[in-house]
Enzyme design. Structure first.
Site, PDB file in Angstrom:
ATOM      1  N   CYS A 397      -0.525 -34.206   1.618  1.00 28.55           N
ATOM      2  CA  CYS A 397      -0.752 -35.621   1.314  1.00 28.55           C
ATOM      3  C   CYS A 397      -1.957 -35.815   0.388  1.00 28.55           C
ATOM      4  CB  CYS A 397      -1.010 -36.405   2.604  1.00 28.55           C
ATOM      5  SG  CYS A 397       0.366 -36.454   3.765  1.00 28.55           S
ATOM      6  N   MET A 398      -2.961 -34.950   0.517  1.00 27.94           N
ATOM      7  CA  MET A 398      -4.212 -35.126  -0.231  1.00 27.94           C
ATOM      8  C   MET A 398      -4.178 -34.499  -1.619  1.00 27.94           C
ATOM      9  SD  MET A 398      -7.268 -34.685   2.558  1.00 27.94           S
ATOM     10  CE  MET A 398      -6.987 -32.923   2.773  1.00 27.94           C
TER      11      MET A 398
END
Length: 407
Positions: A397-398
């Site tokens: 996600c990052m």
């Protein structure tokens, strides 16, 4: 034509990645407004930044070039007219309803240099900032009768760079996000891919002006020929129709889109919280999808017409068929234990970032799942995550891969 983007799989050796180091936007989180801003808790910024720096250094140590969102946006402000266009559109989408307040926000941001302005847009604008800098009594009185402390909301989800846009092959999809809170983030992607000299030539597979929502956590590039998209809480069928038609008709390699129907809940927010690819034939999965799953196979026929067929069955059989694999290993989050799987799913145990085939970045806290990965022969790089995980997102996600080697 050079597009600055090359991403044809989830596992090709990662060469260049986009991150956003958490900033003042996290310090503008308040308990009263967490739900509005899609947070369950308030990370401690100093520790969140230290953890994020460890993540970036882990990637650099593996030979990955790390670039930051703020830098790319600043590089996109190639002239006064571009800067003003960003400011104007930011104000249009900021939800500032009162004209005097809009003028005050514009005056506040206009006085800042490019980098400080972009950072302030991301952080949000407190009403107290406007009063402190105002030279008129009306500036100081503005908002005194309002309980809400922000003239412009912060964007605390920005460190999850996976979602506002996605790189697919040599092109990019810039998304219409499911919530107003996150949709403003995609404005930065628009300016990067329209004005940044390194990326302005990238083909556009999807645009933020679309009517229905599409988010990057639902997009997995399984191979140069196969794209997977989740039908989820935040990605709608109409969006997948549009993305699939554009990618299949205009890209040079993709032949098929697999639309996975996943549970519509916060704990299964995106497809990449349900499963991720960690090697050519190995995937992490949440145990709840180990039974039958429904997939819609989308392909163009010889006349360019979309053909869709529904398949139901075991995930491993579906993956074997469409990726041409003789066997597939599914590694369940939390080793399949009910309690461990639920706990580690909440902190994104299934959300890994592959930096090469069989080599992934994970959170230290998901130690049960991490042990399973190692037992399956996967090399792991475990990063600290006590504060970062409060935002409900993992290493995948990052990160937004910009350049990968072909698998």
């Amino acid at each position: 034509m050079e597009t600055g983007i090359h991403n044809t799989s989830e596992i090709g050796r990662l060469r260049k990645v986009l991150l956003h180091r958490p900033g003042q936007e996290l310090e503008n989180l308040m308990p009263e407004y967490l739900e509005r801003l899609l947070f369950d808790d308030i990370p401690y910024l100093k520790e969140a930044q230290a953890e994020h720096d460890a993540f970036a250094q882990c990637l650099r140590d593996a030979g990955v070039e790390v670039v930051y969102l703020t830098d790319l946006v600043v590089e996109s402000l190639t002239g006064p007219e571009v800067r003003q266009a960003l400011l104007t559109q930011f104000l249009d989408e900021a939800g500032v309803k009162e004209q005097g307040e809009r003028e005050a926000v514009e005056a506040y941001l206009s006085e800042l240099d490019d980098r400080t302005m972009v950072s302030a847009m991301m952080a949000g604008v407190r009403r107290s900032d406007l009063r402190r800098l105002g030279g008129r009594l009306s500036d100081h009185l503005s908002g005194l009768g309002e309980d809400y402390p922000f003239a412009v909301d912060p964007m605390p989800n920005l460190y999850f760079t996976r979602d506002p846009f996605a790189t697919i092959g040599t092109g990019v999809s810039i998304h219409k996000m499911h919530t107003v809170t996150r949709n403003r983030e995609t404005l930065f992607g628009r300016f990067i891919f329209e004005h940044n000299p390194a990326y302005e030539n990238a083909p556009r597979w999807y645009d933020r002006s679309a009517e229905s929502s599409l988010e990057g956590g639902d997009i997995l590039v399984l191979s140069p020929e196969v794209l997977a998209v989740g039908i989820s809480q935040r990605t709608e069928g109409d969006s997948i129709d549009q993305l699939a038609r554009t990618v299949l008709s205009r890209s040079k390699t993709f032949k098929r889109v697999l639309a996975f129907n996943i549970p519509k809940s916060r704990s299964f927010m995106h497809l990449d919280t349900v499963f991720t690819m960690v090697d050519r034939d190995k995937f992490t999965v949440h145990p709840n999808i180990l039974s039958d799953i429904t997939v819609f196979v989308m392909e163009l026929d010889g006349d360019g017409q979309m053909k869709i067929r529904q398949e139901s069955g075991r995930l491993e059989d579906i993956l074997k068929e469409h990726l041409g694999l003789s066997q597939v290993t599914l590694i369940p989050c939390g080793q399949g234990h009910t309690i461990d799987a639920a706990r580690e799913q909440w902190s994104d145990g299934s959300n890994t970032l592959a930096i090469a085939p069989g080599e992934v970045v994970v959170y230290t806290r998901n130690y049960v799942t991490n042990r399973s990965l190692e037992e399956a022969g996967i090399r792991i790089h475990a990063i600290p995550s006590a504060e970062l995980s409060r935002g409900r997102g993992g290493p995948r996600c990052m990160s937004m891969p910009l350049v990968r080697d072909d698998p």
